[in-house]
Design a protein around this motif. Sequence first.
Motif, mmCIF file in Angstrom:
data_model
loop_
_atom_site.group_PDB
_atom_site.id
_atom_site.type_symbol
_atom_site.label_atom_id
_atom_site.label_comp_id
_atom_site.label_asym_id
_atom_site.label_seq_id
_atom_site.Cartn_x
_atom_site.Cartn_y
_atom_site.Cartn_z
ATOM 1 N N GLY A 127 9.224 15.356 -23.983
ATOM 2 C CA GLY A 127 8.911 15.577 -25.279
ATOM 3 C C GLY A 127 8.746 14.296 -26.194
ATOM 4 O O GLY A 127 7.735 13.963 -27.047
ATOM 5 N N VAL A 128 10.063 13.748 -26.214
ATOM 6 C CA VAL A 128 10.075 12.687 -27.382
ATOM 7 C C VAL A 128 9.183 11.566 -27.127
ATOM 8 O O VAL A 128 8.593 10.945 -28.253
ATOM 9 N N VAL A 129 9.346 10.917 -25.962
ATOM 10 C CA VAL A 129 8.628 9.433 -25.763
ATOM 11 C C VAL A 129 7.026 10.079 -25.684
ATOM 12 O O VAL A 129 6.094 9.159 -26.291
ATOM 13 N N PRO A 130 6.332 11.016 -25.186
ATOM 14 C CA PRO A 130 5.168 11.437 -25.216
ATOM 15 C C PRO A 130 4.818 11.356 -26.942
ATOM 16 O O PRO A 130 3.622 11.001 -27.106
ATOM 17 N N ARG A 131 5.690 12.288 -27.427
ATOM 18 C CA ARG A 131 5.366 12.244 -28.932
ATOM 19 C C ARG A 131 5.390 11.048 -29.569
ATOM 20 O O ARG A 131 4.599 10.622 -30.791
ATOM 21 N N ALA A 132 6.406 9.957 -29.329
ATOM 22 C CA ALA A 132 6.550 8.894 -29.723
ATOM 23 C C ALA A 132 5.213 7.970 -29.857
ATOM 24 O O ALA A 132 4.594 7.092 -30.698
ATOM 25 N N MET A 133 4.648 8.059 -28.497
ATOM 26 C CA MET A 133 3.126 7.403 -28.314
ATOM 27 C C MET A 133 2.182 8.105 -29.373
ATOM 28 O O MET A 133 1.463 7.285 -29.599
ATOM 29 N N LEU A 134 2.029 9.250 -29.194
ATOM 30 C CA LEU A 134 1.255 9.981 -29.942
ATOM 31 C C LEU A 134 1.223 9.813 -31.438
ATOM 32 O O LEU A 134 0.439 9.579 -32.095
ATOM 33 N N ASN A 135 2.582 9.853 -31.820
ATOM 34 C CA ASN A 135 2.756 9.307 -33.416
ATOM 35 C C ASN A 135 1.830 8.007 -33.901
ATOM 36 O O ASN A 135 1.258 7.842 -34.847
ATOM 37 N N LEU A 168 -2.420 -1.303 -32.740
ATOM 38 C CA LEU A 168 -1.325 0.102 -32.734
ATOM 39 C C LEU A 168 -1.720 0.743 -31.468
ATOM 40 O O LEU A 168 -0.612 1.346 -30.716
ATOM 41 N N ASP A 169 -2.876 0.798 -30.889
ATOM 42 C CA ASP A 169 -2.812 1.378 -29.529
ATOM 43 C C ASP A 169 -2.294 0.795 -28.350
ATOM 44 O O ASP A 169 -1.599 1.493 -27.629
ATOM 45 N N ARG A 170 -2.210 -0.404 -28.456
ATOM 46 C CA ARG A 170 -1.387 -1.562 -27.619
ATOM 47 C C ARG A 170 0.082 -1.027 -27.750
ATOM 48 O O ARG A 170 0.924 -1.021 -26.652
ATOM 49 N N PHE A 171 0.333 -0.910 -28.991
ATOM 50 C CA PHE A 171 2.050 -0.649 -29.180
ATOM 51 C C PHE A 171 2.224 0.594 -28.747
ATOM 52 O O PHE A 171 3.344 0.666 -28.063
ATOM 53 N N ALA A 172 1.369 1.632 -28.607
ATOM 54 C CA ALA A 172 1.931 2.857 -28.134
ATOM 55 C C ALA A 172 1.733 2.857 -26.659
ATOM 56 O O ALA A 172 2.616 3.126 -25.875
ATOM 57 N N GLU A 173 1.023 1.892 -26.078
ATOM 58 C CA GLU A 173 0.955 1.585 -24.444
ATOM 59 C C GLU A 173 2.301 0.966 -24.302
ATOM 60 O O GLU A 173 2.724 1.470 -23.018
ATOM 61 N N GLU A 174 2.559 -0.050 -24.767
ATOM 62 C CA GLU A 174 4.066 -0.553 -24.524
ATOM 63 C C GLU A 174 5.232 0.545 -24.557
ATOM 64 O O GLU A 174 6.153 0.045 -23.985
ATOM 65 N N ILE A 175 5.047 1.236 -25.617
ATOM 66 C CA ILE A 175 5.938 2.325 -25.484
ATOM 67 C C ILE A 175 6.085 3.073 -24.247
ATOM 68 O O ILE A 175 7.095 3.463 -23.674
ATOM 69 N N GLY A 176 4.610 3.296 -23.844
ATOM 70 C CA GLY A 176 4.639 3.774 -22.604
ATOM 71 C C GLY A 176 5.235 3.281 -21.515
ATOM 72 O O GLY A 176 5.889 3.835 -20.283
ATOM 73 N N ARG A 177 4.809 2.044 -21.331
ATOM 74 C CA ARG A 177 5.455 1.022 -20.179
ATOM 75 C C ARG A 177 7.043 1.188 -20.071
ATOM 76 O O ARG A 177 7.410 0.944 -18.986
ATOM 77 N N ARG A 178 7.543 1.398 -21.274
ATOM 78 C CA ARG A 178 9.002 1.416 -21.262
ATOM 79 C C ARG A 178 9.594 2.794 -21.458
ATOM 80 O O ARG A 178 10.792 3.089 -21.596
ATOM 81 N N THR A 204 8.866 6.393 -35.141
ATOM 82 C CA THR A 204 7.596 6.218 -34.851
ATOM 83 C C THR A 204 6.577 7.216 -35.674
ATOM 84 O O THR A 204 5.376 6.750 -35.993
ATOM 85 N N TRP A 205 7.312 8.321 -36.185
ATOM 86 C CA TRP A 205 6.510 9.292 -37.053
ATOM 87 C C TRP A 205 6.294 8.683 -38.262
ATOM 88 O O TRP A 205 5.353 9.122 -39.004
#
Length: 492
Positions: free
Chosen positions: A111-119, A79-89, A166-167
Motif C-alpha cells: 500500500g504505502v510505497v506504491p502510493r508514495a510513488m503515485l503521489n 519528478l517521474d525519476r523521483f518516483a522511480e528512485e523511490i521504487g528502486r528503494r 510524498t502526498w
Amino acid sequence: MNTSPPLDLAGTAVSPDHYIDGRRVASERSFALSSPIDQRPLGQIAEGLEVHCEAALQAAQRAFPAWSALSAAQRKPLLDRFAEEIGRRADAFCQLESLDAGVLLSRMRHGVVPRAMLNIRWFAEHALTLQDRPIDTEQAHHIVRHDPAGVVVIVTPWNAPLMLSTWKLGPALAAGNCCILKPPEWAPLTCSLLADAAHAAGLPPGVFNVVQGSGAGTGARLVGDPRVARVSFTGSVPTARLIAQAAGANLVPCSLELGGKSAFIVLEDADLDGAAATAALMYRNAGQVCLAGTRLLVHAAVRERFVAAMRGHVERLTVGDPRADSTEVGPIIHPRQVERVQGFVQRAVAAGAELLWGGERHPHGAQYFQPTLLANVAQDSEIVQNEVFGPVLTLQSFSSDDEAVAMANGTDYGLGGICYGETAHATALAQRVRTGFIWVNSFGIRDLAAPFGGIKRSGVGREGGDWSFEFFCDIKDVVVPKQPFKASFSHR
C-alpha cells in the motif's frame, strides 16, 4: 560541513544527517532514536539548529527562481525519476518504516510505497492541466494562472511519514515550489531515505531539503520564518495551534490536516458481518490512524449481534512484530504514547465505562496494546470527545436516524466517517453528518483527484487534485481588455 557515517539498519545504509542544498549536513547536536518493535536503539539523528534552518531557507530561496521558471512539462521528467528512485528503494523504505514507526511491513509493501510513488507521479501529471485557464467576458479576456508560491515548509506526523510526505511534496514540487521537509522526530528514517531518492533523481540543489529535529525547536524555527510562503502540516490540534500562530504572524497560509474522532454508524438494515469486519480494521496500525472510525454508533436493535460478530473478527487479529506477514496489529510508536492510551482507558473505566475486551498492554512487548472496546460511555465523556490515537474504540447505541446524526455530529472533530446500511438509506444519512468525508459501506477508498481534509478541529483546507494546487499556488488573473481602454474619472 562534516557528515556522519550512515546507520546500518535492516540492511540499508541511511544517513542520520540533514539534507540541505543537495548535500548531507551533520549537526553538533543529535537525538536518540529507538524502534517501537523492541525498544532497540537505532542511532543518533542530527538535530536541526538555527544554522541548519537558515541554510535550508537560503538554499530553497536560491533554487526557487530557476525551478519555478520551468514549465510543468519540464519539471515532470525529474519528478517521474523521483518516483522511480523511490521504487528502486522500495524494500529499504518498507524495512525502515516498519523498524522506525512500527508500521506493518505488508502494508508498506502493498500500500504505502506504491502510493508514495503515485503521489509524485500523479501530481506531476496533473500539473500539466494547470495551463493558463481562459475566462471570456463581455469586456475582457482573463488568463488565470497558477504561479508557484515560493518556499514551502512541510511538517509530517509519525504514523505515516513516507505516505504523507510524498502526498504533500508531490503537488508542492509539481507546482514549482521549493520545499523544506521537517520529518517526525519519532520516525525520521524514511524521510532521510526520500532525500537520497530525490538526489539520485537529479532534483536541483535546494529544491528539496530535509531538516530533522523537534517540533518545538526545528519546526518552530521554520514555520515562523517570514521567508516561508506556505506551511503544510499533518498532526495534532495543539501543535497546529502553535503553527498557525507562528505562521499567522507573517500572514502565511497554512494547510492543517488534524485529528479525528470519526463516527462508525451501523444502521438497523446493515450487513452486520461486513460492518463488523470493517470495524475490526480500525485497530490496524495500532489504531494510529486519524481517519479511523473510532466511535461505533450501532442501532439498538442490532447491537448485540453486531458486538458478537465484531468480537469474532477481533479475536482472530494477530498482535505482534509488524515485520511478520501474519501480524495485523503492531506496536504503538513511543512509550509516552502507550502511557497516554492506557491513561485514557483507565480513566474511562474509572468513570463507569464497560470494558468489552482488551484494556491492557499486550504481552507481546512493552509498546503493544490490546485491541480495546469500551461501552456504556456518555456522549460528553473524555473517551468519546477526545482523540486517543491507539487501538481503542467506544460503543454507543441509537434508536433513530436523527439520534445517530446528533451523536455523530456531537464532537469538536469532523475529519471522516463510515456508515453501514442499505445503500440509499446509508447514503442519505451520511450526507447529514458534518465531516470532511464519509465512506458508505466501505473504508479507506481514496483517489488523488478527490478532496481530503476535515472541518471543525479536524483541520483547515483540503488536499488532493485541484485543491492541493489551489493551496500551493498563487492564483493570478491577467486581464486583457477586448476594446481599447480609455482612462476616465467619470462614473458614467
